[in-house]
Design a protein around this motif. Structure first.
Motif, PDB file in Angstrom:
ATOM      1  N   GLY A   1      33.157  13.459  49.214  1.00  0.00           N
ATOM      2  CA  GLY A   1      31.801  13.917  48.494  1.00  0.00           C
ATOM      3  C   GLY A   1      30.647  14.253  49.310  1.00  0.00           C
ATOM      4  N   LEU A   2      30.202  15.383  49.187  1.00  0.00           N
ATOM      5  CA  LEU A   2      29.151  15.724  49.956  1.00  0.00           C
ATOM      6  C   LEU A   2      27.888  15.999  49.234  1.00  0.00           C
ATOM      7  N   VAL A   3      26.773  15.192  49.692  1.00  0.00           N
ATOM      8  CA  VAL A   3      25.737  15.036  48.981  1.00  0.00           C
ATOM      9  C   VAL A   3      24.349  15.981  49.898  1.00  0.00           C
ATOM     10  N   GLY A   4      24.303  17.124  49.278  1.00  0.00           N
ATOM     11  CA  GLY A   4      23.507  18.313  49.898  1.00  0.00           C
ATOM     12  C   GLY A   4      24.634  19.409  50.413  1.00  0.00           C
ATOM     13  N   MET A   5      24.268  20.484  50.162  1.00  0.00           N
ATOM     14  CA  MET A   5      25.229  21.871  50.522  1.00  0.00           C
ATOM     15  C   MET A   5      24.502  22.583  50.948  1.00  0.00           C
TER      16      MET A   5
ATOM     17  N   ALA B   1      21.997  -0.360  46.833  1.00  0.00           N
ATOM     18  CA  ALA B   1      22.987  -1.199  46.276  1.00  0.00           C
ATOM     19  C   ALA B   1      23.645  -0.738  45.182  1.00  0.00           C
ATOM     20  N   GLU B   2      22.953   0.001  44.176  1.00  0.00           N
ATOM     21  CA  GLU B   2      23.667   0.413  42.928  1.00  0.00           C
ATOM     22  C   GLU B   2      24.773   1.577  43.169  1.00  0.00           C
ATOM     23  N   LEU B   3      24.478   2.502  44.271  1.00  0.00           N
ATOM     24  CA  LEU B   3      25.339   3.557  44.511  1.00  0.00           C
ATOM     25  C   LEU B   3      26.512   2.963  45.415  1.00  0.00           C
ATOM     26  N   LEU B   4      26.234   2.252  46.389  1.00  0.00           N
ATOM     27  CA  LEU B   4      27.278   1.423  47.237  1.00  0.00           C
ATOM     28  C   LEU B   4      28.156   0.719  46.260  1.00  0.00           C
ATOM     29  N   ALA B   5      27.694   0.003  45.332  1.00  0.00           N
ATOM     30  CA  ALA B   5      28.626  -0.817  44.236  1.00  0.00           C
ATOM     31  C   ALA B   5      29.706  -0.094  43.647  1.00  0.00           C
ATOM     32  N   LEU B   6      29.342   1.350  43.401  1.00  0.00           N
ATOM     33  CA  LEU B   6      30.323   2.132  42.901  1.00  0.00           C
ATOM     34  C   LEU B   6      31.423   2.688  43.823  1.00  0.00           C
ATOM     35  N   MET B   7      31.216   2.570  44.947  1.00  0.00           N
ATOM     36  CA  MET B   7      31.907   3.061  45.787  1.00  0.00           C
ATOM     37  C   MET B   7      33.522   2.467  46.113  1.00  0.00           C
ATOM     38  N   LYS B   8      34.328   2.962  46.371  1.00  0.00           N
ATOM     39  CA  LYS B   8      35.926   2.296  46.573  1.00  0.00           C
ATOM     40  C   LYS B   8      35.828   1.300  47.770  1.00  0.00           C
ATOM     41  N   PRO B   9      36.604   0.227  47.809  1.00  0.00           N
ATOM     42  CA  PRO B   9      36.638  -0.821  48.740  1.00  0.00           C
ATOM     43  C   PRO B   9      37.319  -0.052  50.203  1.00  0.00           C
TER      44      PRO B   9
ATOM     45  N   SER C   1      26.311  14.101  38.764  1.00  0.00           N
ATOM     46  CA  SER C   1      25.663  12.930  39.090  1.00  0.00           C
ATOM     47  C   SER C   1      26.061  12.298  40.327  1.00  0.00           C
ATOM     48  N   LEU C   2      25.101  11.294  41.311  1.00  0.00           N
ATOM     49  CA  LEU C   2      25.588  10.796  42.349  1.00  0.00           C
ATOM     50  C   LEU C   2      26.380   9.703  42.148  1.00  0.00           C
ATOM     51  N   HIS C   3      26.251   8.947  40.772  1.00  0.00           N
ATOM     52  CA  HIS C   3      27.103   8.040  40.260  1.00  0.00           C
ATOM     53  C   HIS C   3      28.703   8.444  40.189  1.00  0.00           C
ATOM     54  N   GLU C   4      28.768   9.793  39.580  1.00  0.00           N
ATOM     55  CA  GLU C   4      30.167  10.186  39.619  1.00  0.00           C
ATOM     56  C   GLU C   4      30.656  10.574  41.050  1.00  0.00           C
ATOM     57  N   LEU C   5      29.777  11.204  41.895  1.00  0.00           N
ATOM     58  CA  LEU C   5      30.340  11.337  43.188  1.00  0.00           C
ATOM     59  C   LEU C   5      30.602  10.087  43.880  1.00  0.00           C
TER      60      LEU C   5
ATOM     61  N   ALA D   1      30.789  18.041  45.373  1.00  0.00           N
ATOM     62  CA  ALA D   1      29.630  18.100  45.987  1.00  0.00           C
ATOM     63  C   ALA D   1      28.472  17.970  44.914  1.00  0.00           C
ATOM     64  N   TYR D   2      27.273  17.157  45.193  1.00  0.00           N
ATOM     65  CA  TYR D   2      26.158  17.182  44.659  1.00  0.00           C
ATOM     66  C   TYR D   2      24.802  17.767  45.457  1.00  0.00           C
ATOM     67  N   ASP D   3      24.362  18.957  44.392  1.00  0.00           N
ATOM     68  CA  ASP D   3      23.187  19.587  44.885  1.00  0.00           C
ATOM     69  C   ASP D   3      22.243  20.076  43.836  1.00  0.00           C
ATOM     70  N   LEU D   4      21.020  20.140  43.920  1.00  0.00           N
ATOM     71  CA  LEU D   4      20.219  20.644  42.788  1.00  0.00           C
ATOM     72  C   LEU D   4      20.348  22.041  42.639  1.00  0.00           C
ATOM     73  N   ALA D   5      20.578  22.688  44.129  1.00  0.00           N
ATOM     74  CA  ALA D   5      20.856  24.317  43.815  1.00  0.00           C
ATOM     75  C   ALA D   5      22.245  24.501  44.090  1.00  0.00           C
ATOM     76  N   ARG D   6      23.046  24.983  43.317  1.00  0.00           N
ATOM     77  CA  ARG D   6      24.590  25.135  43.343  1.00  0.00           C
ATOM     78  C   ARG D   6      24.838  26.486  43.780  1.00  0.00           C
TER      79      ARG D   6
END
Length: 317
Positions: free
Chosen positions: A152-156, A223-231, A196-200, A176-181
């Protein structure tokens, strides 16, 4: 360039270190050059003193906030040695008409390489394996794969795209997540944009951050996004330290909520939370991702040329 002599303050320690061409460009254009006398990042007060009579500044990560800029009444141009401008008060520069340039693309390939290096090192526990081997401990350490995992790339921007190109060699699925695609690039490389970043965060085995630091992105990964990540997931940051809540990351790594992390940047450098340094599932860099001979030479030449071109033309456009 006119007959007038302009003074340029150069703060980055690596500027012209390998190839003196950046200094030659400035000297041939008639600049008087003042170099960083301390061999380290300058403090706010040191910057105020050094910039007092400067017409131009080549700056790395040294502070150029309003207070520093106000102490430099002659300042007309700033050449950022890199691309992140979070250490520069851009609003005040616009008020004063101070020209600010960045070295876009000069270090993109170097940083993309380092992002992949951090992924591999964290995934395969390279640092603790190396340390153990030096103690003649020859046991096997189990890691996680990059091959055919999801990145998952945040910023392209250019760096994010560079990481995407490299990830194709590992047959990775790339989100990828970026406001400008950039849809054309996505089609070319097989990148899938998410909404969404949650999905990523939830879908990725590796997350790599490539964003500027702004009020909107400050401690974006907490903490919110980290909690969504895989172990078994790995978080990598080669952009700006303030993008991650370091206390939340410490908790996630310490408790094994994520597999590992690779950080080349911290909110404060060296990190204020020294407990991070004790984690064996964290790989640490000293803000060094852009530090290759080629990238350093590129950044130096681009920064120097931007000042020469500006003072020849005298334009802020």
């Amino acid at each position: 360039m006119t007959a007038q002599t302009y003074k340029v303050l150069v703060t980055p320690r690596s500027f012209g270190k390998n190839d003196p061409e950046p200094y030659r460009l400035l000297e041939r254009a008639g600049f008087e050059i003042a170099r960083n006398p301390h061999g380290r990042i300058l403090t706010r007060e040191e910057m105020r003193a050094a910039a007092r009579d400067a017409d131009a500044i080549v700056v790395g990560v040294d502070p150029l906030d309003r207070g520093v800029l106000e102490a430099a009444p002659k300042l007309k141009a700033v050449a950022k040695y890199g691309v992140g401008t979070d250490n520069i008060d851009m609003e005040y520069c616009r008020e004063r008409g101070i020209r600010v340039t960045v070295t876009t693309g000069a270090n993109a390939e170097a940083v993309a390489d380092f992002a992949l290096a951090l992924m591999l090192a964290a995934a395969r526990r390279i640092v603790p394996i190396d340390a153990g081997c030096r103690r003649l401990e020859w046991g096997k350490v189990t890691g996680v794969d990059l091959h055919r995992r999801t990145l998952g790339l945040v910023g392209m921007g250019q760096i994010g795209k560079g990481v995407a190109r490299r990830a194709r060699g590992f047959d990775m699925r790339i989100l990828a997540y970026d406001l400008a695609r950039d849809e054309a690039f996505a089609r070319e490389t097989g990148v899938e944009y998410v909404d969404s970043l949650h999905e990523l965060a939830a879908a990725s085995d590796f997350v790599s951050l490539h964003l500027p630091l702004t009020p909107a992105t400050h401690r974006l990964f907490g903490a919110e996004l980290l909690a969504l990540m895989k172990p078994t997931a790995v978080l990598v940051n080669t952009a700006r330290g303030g993008l991650i809540d370091e206390d939340a990351l410490y908790d996630a790594l310490k408790q094994g909520k994520i597999w590992g992390a690779g950080l080349d940047v911290f909110e404060q450098e060296p990190p204020a939370n020294r407990a991070l340094l004790e984690l064996d599932n964290l790989v640490i860099g000293s803000h060094t991702a852009a530090s290759t001979f080629q990238a350093i030479d590129n950044m130096g030449v681009m920064a120097a040329r931007s000042l020469v071109d500006f003072f020849r033309g005298g334009t802020n456009e």
